[in-house]
Write an enzyme that holds these catalytic residues in place. Structure first.
Site, PDB file in Angstrom:
ATOM      1  N   ASP A  21       1.329  -1.386  -0.101  1.00  0.00           N
ATOM      2  CA  ASP A  21      -0.235   0.009   0.025  1.00  0.00           C
ATOM      3  C   ASP A  21       0.662   1.273  -0.346  1.00  0.00           C
ATOM      4  O   ASP A  21       2.176   0.904   0.126  1.00  0.00           O
ATOM      5  CB  ASP A  21      -1.302  -0.215   1.531  1.00  0.00           C
ATOM      6  CG  ASP A  21      -1.975   0.641   1.344  1.00  0.00           C
ATOM      7  OD1 ASP A  21      -2.106   1.521   0.152  1.00  0.00           O
ATOM      8  OD2 ASP A  21      -2.885   1.355   2.634  1.00  0.00           O
ATOM      9  N   ASN A  69     -10.841  -2.280  -6.292  1.00  0.00           N
ATOM     10  CA  ASN A  69      -9.891  -2.220  -7.096  1.00  0.00           C
ATOM     11  C   ASN A  69     -10.526  -1.654  -8.976  1.00  0.00           C
ATOM     12  O   ASN A  69     -10.113  -0.272  -9.142  1.00  0.00           O
ATOM     13  CB  ASN A  69      -8.242  -2.621  -6.848  1.00  0.00           C
ATOM     14  CG  ASN A  69      -7.665  -1.975  -6.260  1.00  0.00           C
ATOM     15  OD1 ASN A  69      -6.420  -3.111  -6.232  1.00  0.00           O
ATOM     16  ND2 ASN A  69      -7.919  -1.297  -5.227  1.00  0.00           N
TER      17      ASN A  69
HETATM   18  C1  FPP Z   1      -1.871   0.208  -3.167  1.00  0.00           C
HETATM   19  O1  FPP Z   1      -1.096   1.552  -3.474  1.00  0.00           O
HETATM   20  C2  FPP Z   1      -0.601  -0.464  -4.937  1.00  0.00           C
HETATM   21  C3  FPP Z   1      -1.995  -1.356  -5.281  1.00  0.00           C
HETATM   22  C4  FPP Z   1      -3.188  -1.418  -5.743  1.00  0.00           C
HETATM   23  C5  FPP Z   1      -1.230  -1.711  -6.512  1.00  0.00           C
HETATM   24  C6  FPP Z   1       0.245  -3.058  -6.135  1.00  0.00           C
HETATM   25  C7  FPP Z   1       0.770  -3.329  -7.711  1.00  0.00           C
HETATM   26  C8  FPP Z   1       1.674  -2.502  -7.999  1.00  0.00           C
HETATM   27  C9  FPP Z   1       3.743  -2.582  -6.961  1.00  0.00           C
HETATM   28  C10 FPP Z   1       2.551  -3.145  -9.563  1.00  0.00           C
HETATM   29  C11 FPP Z   1       2.401  -4.361 -10.210  1.00  0.00           C
HETATM   30  C12 FPP Z   1       2.629  -5.621  -9.236  1.00  0.00           C
HETATM   31  C13 FPP Z   1       3.176  -6.854  -9.708  1.00  0.00           C
HETATM   32  C14 FPP Z   1       2.799  -7.906  -8.623  1.00  0.00           C
HETATM   33  C15 FPP Z   1       3.456  -6.737 -10.848  1.00  0.00           C
HETATM   34  P1  FPP Z   1      -2.277   2.895  -3.826  1.00  0.00           P
HETATM   35  O2  FPP Z   1      -2.613   2.610  -4.982  1.00  0.00           O
HETATM   36  O3  FPP Z   1      -3.608   2.189  -2.835  1.00  0.00           O
HETATM   37  O4  FPP Z   1      -1.566   3.642  -2.603  1.00  0.00           O
HETATM   38  P2  FPP Z   1      -2.194   5.074  -2.069  1.00  0.00           P
HETATM   39  O5  FPP Z   1      -3.030   4.193  -1.297  1.00  0.00           O
HETATM   40  O6  FPP Z   1      -1.374   5.511  -1.742  1.00  0.00           O
HETATM   41  O7  FPP Z   1      -3.756   5.681  -2.753  1.00  0.00           O
END
Ligand code: FPP
Length: 247
Positions: A21, A69
């Protein structure tokens, strides 16, 4: 002594799960678009996967995309899917070199066709690898998974292949997407949020929870080592008393 040196190699968690996250906030801090955070999140994924495999952790589950998501802006969802396809395609070679098996859990039928195909190909190619299994939770939510298990079990009862009296915890576990793997012993969440967010609700019944303020793109192997050291210093009682577990 470094965190890595403090790790007891004979007491590693057999399964570590991570709620990655903070990508969006990391990008915002830098005045960039959210996608920039996801792109840099891949670096953290690479370092964490490598470190976990090197240590000898048998299972690593990463929460990459939840069913919730899908409600994000269309542009972000398609960028994340593209990133997944590109990363899986690029990293399959490294997974092979490192003897790592790729598995995916979630409602994979919801994924775009090209993403599903790339994933299937990588899972097929790596299925004989045995050092560690990397589980990607994609279009996953625990409530979806449990609902699905209830439907499967109800169908067996309807078909008369299972009696209601025989439904127990093992039967329920056997109908979850994680049926072939041990439950996580350590759950890590980054970015300072203290929530489970619909992740592996059944399987984390006795997991140790570890929260760090680090935003996911900044997470590196040292952070994983610190989480494992913290895990190893806890007393896991599983409902028993301290005296009972220390004998
Ligand atoms: C959460 O941060 C992250 C995600 C929903 C996506 C995770 C994806 C990756 C790390 C990239 C690709 C992964 C792989 C396994 C190849 P957020 O967007 O919710 O952040 P925020 O809470 O700060 O808005």
């Amino acid at each position: 002594m470094s965190s890595k040196e403090q790790i007891k190699m004979n007491a590693l968690p057999s399964h570590v799960a991570i709620i990655m996250d903070g990508n969006g906030r990391w990008a915002k801090e830098k005045g960039k678009l959210r996608v920039f955070g996801h792109q840099n999140g891949v670096k953290a994924v690479r370092d964490t996967v490598e470190a976990a495999a090197e240590l000898g952790i048998q299972n690593l589950t990463l929460y990459a995309f939840s069913t919730e998501n899908w409600n994000r802006p269309k542009l972000e969802v398609s960028a994340l899917m593209e990133l997944l396809v590109a990363t899986i395609s690029k990293e399959t070679k490294t997974l092979m070199e490192n003897n790592i098996r790729l598995n995916a859990i979630g409602d994979l039928s919801q994924l775009p066709k090209n993403c599903f195909k790339e994933l299937q190909a990588a899972m097929e190619k790596t299925k004989g690898n045995s050092r560690m299994t990397l589980h990607l939770a994609l279009s996953y939510s625990a409530k979806w998974e449990i609902t699905n298990a209830v439907k499967l079990i109800a169908d067996k009862v309807k078909q008369d292949t299972l009696s209601i009296a025989d439904i127990n915890e093992e039967i329920i576990s056997a109908h979850l997407t994680t049926k072939d793997f041990p439950d996580p012993e350590l759950l890590i969440r980054t970015s300072g949020e203290h929530r489970i967010s619909n992740f592996l609700l059944w399987q984390i019944a006795y997991a140790e929870l570890y929260f760090t303020d680090k935003l996911w793109p900044d997470f590196r192997r040292e952070d994983l080592y610190e989480a494992i050291v913290d895990f190893q210093n806890r007393e896991r009682r599983f409902g028993k008393t301290s005296e009972q577990v220390s004998v």
